[in-house]
Write a protein that holds these residues in place. Structure first.
Motif, PDB file in Angstrom:
ATOM      1  N   ASP A  11       0.777   4.088  -2.861  1.00 15.98           N
ATOM      2  CA  ASP A  11       0.458   5.470  -2.504  1.00 15.98           C
ATOM      3  C   ASP A  11       1.551   6.406  -3.004  1.00 15.98           C
ATOM      4  N   VAL A  52       0.834  -1.203   0.000  1.00 19.81           N
ATOM      5  CA  VAL A  52       0.000   0.000   0.000  1.00 19.81           C
ATOM      6  C   VAL A  52       0.871   1.257   0.000  1.00 19.81           C
ATOM      7  N   ASP A 106      -8.182  -0.386   0.764  1.00 22.76           N
ATOM      8  CA  ASP A 106      -7.001   0.255   0.173  1.00 22.76           C
ATOM      9  C   ASP A 106      -7.082   0.241  -1.343  1.00 22.76           C
TER      10      ASP A 106
END
Length: 203
Positions: A76, A72, A132
């Motif tokens: 990001d 994640v 997510d």
């Protein structure tokens, strides 16, 4: 002073001189991107990532609670970087065609210059927890919306739905090289992918 007090004092001095490596988190992310790109998400363990980053034992868990948390953070970073660069272009480039061409160049650089990370994103995003995954998809749509807006302004012959389709086709043309090793020099590949995307967008 007792021996135990002396030992405690020594322990305090050792702890006070210990310096946390400010680049450790970045090393973990770089190691994870490399390992997952080469071996696949499911074949890589947290211990593998820690070893590749030069972190032993449970040290990696001070930064990330799980392997999916590492992934994640990687994704990001990718999307936030693209969004940041996009906003910089849109805010400072008044020529719409030039702005769109610079967005193309940024996407080409991501695919060619950060090839391993781009491969990881495409292969592994579906392995993330649903919350997510949905959040990252929203960021991705936000990134694409600026392309669509610019193309709408530049081409009167396209409706919004058509412009959206053409943008997806242009980005697909850029990303088509991710899983095919052309053997071309990087600069030549950048030029070909940029020209292909411009041709698809028709501007």
């Amino acid at each position: 002073m007792t021996k135990s007090a002396q030992a405690a004092g020594m322990g305090e001095r050792v702890r006070s001189t210990r310096v946390r490596d400010p680049d450790r988190k970045e090393k973990i992310l770089e190691a994870a991107a490399d390992l997952v790109a080469r071996n696949g998400y499911h074949s890589v363990s947290m211990a593998d990532i820690g070893a590749a980053a030069g972190i032993t034992g449970s040290g990696i868990y001070r930064h990330f609670e799980s392997k999916s948390a590492v992934l994640v953070a990687l994704f990001d970073r990718v999307i936030d970087g693209l969004l940041r660069d996009e906003r910089e272009i849109v805010d400072h480039v008044s020529d719409l065609r030039l702005a769109l061409h610079q967005l193309i160049e940024g996407q080409v650089e991501f695919v060619v210059g950060d090839r391993e990370l781009a491969q990881v994103y495409h292969r592994e995003i579906n392995n993330l927890p649903e919350a997510d995954r949905r959040r990252l998809r929203r960021k991705q749509r936000l990134y694409l919306e600026e392309w669509v807006h610019l193309l709408d302004e530049l081409r009167d012959d396209l409706g919004d739905t058509e412009a959206r389709y053409v943008v997806h086709a242009a980005i697909a043309a850029i990303q088509s090289t991710l899983f095919h090793d052309s053997g071309l020099p990087e600069e030549r590949l950048r030029r070909l992918l940029t020209d292909a995307a411009i041709a698809v967008l028709g501007c």
